[in-house]
Design a protein around this motif. Structure first.
Motif, PDB file in Angstrom:
ATOM      1  N   LYS A  26       0.831  -1.205   0.000  1.00  0.00           N
ATOM      2  CA  LYS A  26       0.000   0.000   0.000  1.00  0.00           C
ATOM      3  C   LYS A  26       0.865   1.254   0.000  1.00  0.00           C
ATOM      4  O   LYS A  26       0.574   2.235  -0.686  1.00  0.00           O
ATOM      5  N   GLU A  27       1.959   1.220   0.744  1.00  0.00           N
ATOM      6  CA  GLU A  27       2.895   2.345   0.792  1.00  0.00           C
ATOM      7  C   GLU A  27       3.558   2.568  -0.564  1.00  0.00           C
ATOM      8  O   GLU A  27       3.774   3.706  -0.989  1.00  0.00           O
ATOM      9  N   THR A  85      -9.016   0.837  -3.628  1.00  0.00           N
ATOM     10  CA  THR A  85      -9.864   0.672  -2.450  1.00  0.00           C
ATOM     11  C   THR A  85      -8.985   0.620  -1.205  1.00  0.00           C
ATOM     12  O   THR A  85      -7.752   0.663  -1.305  1.00  0.00           O
ATOM     13  N   THR A  86      -9.603   0.532  -0.045  1.00  0.00           N
ATOM     14  CA  THR A  86      -8.838   0.504   1.198  1.00  0.00           C
ATOM     15  C   THR A  86      -8.176  -0.855   1.393  1.00  0.00           C
ATOM     16  O   THR A  86      -8.627  -1.870   0.855  1.00  0.00           O
ATOM     17  N   CYS A 131     -12.910  -6.715   8.655  1.00  0.00           N
ATOM     18  CA  CYS A 131     -12.488  -5.904   7.517  1.00  0.00           C
ATOM     19  C   CYS A 131     -13.588  -5.120   6.804  1.00  0.00           C
ATOM     20  O   CYS A 131     -13.279  -4.200   6.048  1.00  0.00           O
ATOM     21  N   TRP A 132     -14.831  -5.489   6.961  1.00  0.00           N
ATOM     22  CA  TRP A 132     -15.858  -4.822   6.161  1.00  0.00           C
ATOM     23  C   TRP A 132     -16.029  -3.376   6.597  1.00  0.00           C
ATOM     24  O   TRP A 132     -16.231  -3.070   7.754  1.00  0.00           O
ATOM     25  N   ASP A 133     -15.959  -2.439   5.666  1.00  0.00           N
ATOM     26  CA  ASP A 133     -16.053  -1.028   6.028  1.00  0.00           C
ATOM     27  C   ASP A 133     -17.158  -0.305   5.281  1.00  0.00           C
ATOM     28  O   ASP A 133     -17.181   0.918   5.233  1.00  0.00           O
ATOM     29  N   GLY A 134     -18.113  -1.062   4.662  1.00  0.00           N
ATOM     30  CA  GLY A 134     -19.268  -0.434   4.034  1.00  0.00           C
ATOM     31  C   GLY A 134     -18.955   0.212   2.698  1.00  0.00           C
ATOM     32  O   GLY A 134     -17.844   0.175   2.190  1.00  0.00           O
ATOM     33  N   GLY A 140     -12.242  -1.613  -7.853  1.00  0.00           N
ATOM     34  CA  GLY A 140     -11.218  -2.201  -7.005  1.00  0.00           C
ATOM     35  C   GLY A 140     -11.709  -3.463  -6.307  1.00  0.00           C
ATOM     36  O   GLY A 140     -10.952  -4.424  -6.128  1.00  0.00           O
ATOM     37  N   ASP A 141     -12.990  -3.473  -5.930  1.00  0.00           N
ATOM     38  CA  ASP A 141     -13.562  -4.659  -5.297  1.00  0.00           C
ATOM     39  C   ASP A 141     -13.675  -5.812  -6.281  1.00  0.00           C
ATOM     40  O   ASP A 141     -13.445  -6.970  -5.931  1.00  0.00           O
ATOM     41  N   THR A 142     -14.022  -5.504  -7.530  1.00  0.00           N
ATOM     42  CA  THR A 142     -14.107  -6.543  -8.553  1.00  0.00           C
ATOM     43  C   THR A 142     -12.744  -7.171  -8.805  1.00  0.00           C
ATOM     44  O   THR A 142     -12.614  -8.396  -8.930  1.00  0.00           O
TER      45      THR A 142
END
Length: 300
Positions: A26-27, A85-86, A131-134, A140-142
């Motif tokens: 991520k960094e 995404t996150t 992990c779920w953040d709504g 990105g999810d796909t």
């Protein structure tokens, strides 16, 4: 320590180290494309493991090529999704690969054991709580879901290929080299600019920026790839694909813990509940485990 337990403990170490790769990558995504991250990471690992390709059997090399092809797309989907995404959400969706392995077994006509079903339910509950953040579903999810599907297939193929391999490290070296080759081809065909001036600027930027993040790349290439994929191959040769999938379900929990120390992300009460459910799933997966014949491959 029996063969099965040693394999499970090896996969636990694998999963913990994998958890550190989420904050590390991520960094890097703020400055590098996903393909460049994959290329440098796997090229470093390929150089370290190259000696194990010397006089390798053709079947072992071919197994590595097949696994490397699948692994490349696991990573390209995961890292591309991570840029959009996150990290927690990406970890959750990628963690759905724990459902893919039993599903493949069902398609093949073999139902999973009840302990594995219960463990999977606990693992999925833990992943959701952790992990779920709504929010709505995005590209990105796909991509993360495609990574989960591909990784599930990768785990199932690895179960077959590592059980019949002659030299595990030859298979590992072959698959890591294959990932690096595919990443290089992808980079040159889809990312490197065509104009001469742009090419010079492109490589100058990558060279300078990569030098600033050499610790991240060295860790990802040497520890999280060369050493850990070798350990993964060794450990999974002693376990079933379903057991490996449950162990891998702990990865988002590890990612959350290391994300807290690395990136300052907080672990809420819901996160601790998710981690507890994940650990419970791992314990349940080992209850009343059926006996299995000894593997045909000794560790190297």
């Amino acid at each position: 320590m029996n063969r099965q337990l040693s394999g499970i403990l090896a996969l636990f170490v694998v999963t913990m180290v994998w958890g550190t790769t989420f904050p590390a990558m991520k960094e890097l995504t703020a400055n590098f494309s996903p393909v460049w991250i994959i290329l440098v990471r796997f090229a470093l690992a390929a150089v370290l493991l190259a000696p194990f390709l010397w006089k390798a059997r053709r079947d072992d090399v071919w197994s590595g090529v097949i696994l490397g092809f699948l692994l490349f797309f696991c990573f390209i989907f995961q890292v591309e999704g991570l840029t959009l995404t996150t990290s927690n959400r990406n970890a959750f969706i990628c963690g759905l690969n724990v459902l893919v392995v039993p599903l493949l077994g069902v398609i093949g006509g073999r139902l999973p054991e009840r302990r594995i079903v219960l463990a999977l339910l606990l693992a999925i509950g833990g992943l959701t709580a952790l992990c779920w953040d709504g929010g709505g579903w995005g590209r990105g999810d796909t991509l993360a879901l495609l990574s989960a599907l591909t990784f599930g297939a990768y785990v199932k193929v690895m179960e077959v290929r590592t059980q019949r391999a002659t030299r595990l490290l030859a298979v590992t070296a072959s698959q890591i080299t294959t990932v690096a080759v595919f990443a290089a081809l992808w980079l040159f065909t889809r990312e490197v600019p065509r104009a001469a001036d742009d090419v010079a600027n492109y490589w100058a930027y990558l060279g300078q920026t990569t030098g600033r993040y050499w610790i991240n790349f060295a860790y990802l290439g040497v520890v999280a790839t060369a050493a850990i994929i070798s350990l993964q191959s060794w450990g999974q040769s002693r376990t079933t694909a379903n057991e490996a999938a449950v162990m891998y379900a702990f990865e988002p929990g590890a990612a959350a813990v290391f994300g807290f120390f690395w990136l300052g992300e907080e672990l809420t009460a819901r996160g601790w509940l998710g981690a507890a459910l994940l650990i419970s799933g791992m314990i349940v997966s080992q209850w009343n485990s059926e006996s299995r014949p000894a593997g045909a491959l000794a560790p190297e």
